[in-house]
Design an enzyme around this catalytic site. Structure first.
Site, short mmCIF file in Angstrom:
data_model
loop_
_atom_site.label_atom_id
_atom_site.label_comp_id
_atom_site.label_asym_id
_atom_site.label_seq_id
_atom_site.Cartn_x
_atom_site.Cartn_y
_atom_site.Cartn_z
CE LYS A 160 10.00 0.67 0.57
NZ LYS A 160 10.53 -0.56 -0.04
NE ARG A 163 26.82 5.45 -3.22
CZ ARG A 163 25.58 5.23 -2.74
NH1 ARG A 163 24.85 6.26 -2.34
NH2 ARG A 163 25.10 4.02 -2.66
N PRO A 211 0.83 -1.21 0.00
CG PRO A 211 -0.69 -1.52 1.72
CD PRO A 211 0.60 -2.03 1.18
CD GLU A 212 2.36 3.99 -2.97
OE1 GLU A 212 3.03 4.99 -2.64
OE2 GLU A 212 2.86 2.91 -3.28
NE ARG A 232 13.96 -6.84 -4.83
CZ ARG A 232 13.24 -5.96 -4.13
NH1 ARG A 232 13.86 -5.11 -3.35
NH2 ARG A 232 11.93 -5.94 -4.20
#
Ligand SMILES: [Zn+2]
Length: 298
Positions: A56, A166, A2-3, A275
């Protein structure tokens, strides 16, 4: 998943000032290492002072200077229950009967409020978790979380500083929660496609115009997810397709072999940092590592 901005926005006005008559924890995995009864007893009787979010994590602020921190992980969700009615705040709509019974089956924790309503933490895969923390310790606990994508601090310049020097691939760079907080696997793919940047480009190879494009793309991708009522979006798939409309809106994610919406070329899947990563090899430019600058001329 869910957001969280939507969950926070919809639930906060409903919860603020309410007393939690009882927190019933039905799954020991949710509260561990605390036993369910112990976490339940600590939270029951508290008054809710606010609902916040960090990356999150959802933060349920309660009296006594404490916060119940909840992570929804892959399939966790908070649902507001009023009698037979159930509202899914992440989707901004009431649940249908079939969805209601599914939610009830996956109930992990139940907050009974003083107005008779309840908030359920539902989670089919049971990766979600919660812990209670003193507010004084919150700063340290989240010190490593990066900038919020919807905050004014998320500027192209900030992105540039984060990326400077990076060598990690852009895909991994976006998933690193200590840089930008809250971007998951799907949004990383969607944002890179929108910015026309190859997921394997070294983060430090971006130029200022790429910083701007990527900042805008991250915000746009997240916003598109929210606008689409984005639930069930991270890697999880509901086999019954109950909340399945979001997948149809992806530009590239999970669209291996399908035509690119922009050039019609084939979308490709690779694995970056473990991923699944989807992109268009024609539209998304692979940046070279920037040649080392010579020392400034004397
Ligand atoms: Zn393309």
């Amino acid at each position: 998943m869910p957001e969280l901005p939507e969950v926070e926005r919809q639930l906060e006005p409903e919860l603020e000032g309410r007393r939690i008559e009882e927190l019933e924890v039905l799954d020991g995995r949710w509260s561990r290492p605390l036993p369910p009864a112990e976490l339940g007893a600590a939270v029951s009787g508290s008054t809710i002072e606010g609902l916040g979010r960090r990356g999150k994590y959802l933060l349920l602020e309660i009296d006594g200077g404490r916060t119940l921190v909840m992570h929804l992980r892959m399939t966790g969700n908070l649902v507001l229950v009023e009698g037979e009615e159930m509202l899914d705040p992440s989707e901004g709509r009431r649940l249908y009967e079939g969805e209601r019974s599914t939610s009830a089956r996956h109930l992990r924790a139940r907050f009974a409020l003083d107005d008779g309503r309840e908030v359920w933490f539902t989670d089919p895969r049971r990766f979600g978790e919660a812990f209670l923390i003193d507010d004084a310790d919150l700063g340290e606990r989240f010190a490593r979380l990066g900038v919020e994508p919807f905050s004014p601090e998320f500027t192209p310049e900030a992105l540039g500083q984060m990326a400077a020097g990076r060598t990690v691939p852009l895909k991994s760079f976006l998933l690193d929660q200590s840089g930008i907080a809250g971007v998951g696997n799907i949004y990383a793919d969607e944002a890179l496609y929108r910015a026309r940047l190859h997921p394997l480009s070294p983060a430090g190879s971006m130029k200022p115009e790429h910083h701007l494009a990527l900042r805008d793309a991250v915000v746009a991708a997240l916003q598109a997810g929210i606008d689409a009522g984005g639930s069930s979006i991270d890697d999880y798939r509901d086999g019954r397709g109950e909340k399945g409309t979001m997948q149809e809106r992806f530009l590239v994610h999970t669209r291996e072999g399908e035509p690119c919406p922009s050039c019609g070329g084939e979308i490709v899947r690779i694995v970056v940092g473990g991923r699944s990563t989807y992109f268009c090899p024609s539209c998304q430019v692979r940046l070279r590592r920037r040649p080392r600058r010579r020392a400034a001329r004397r």
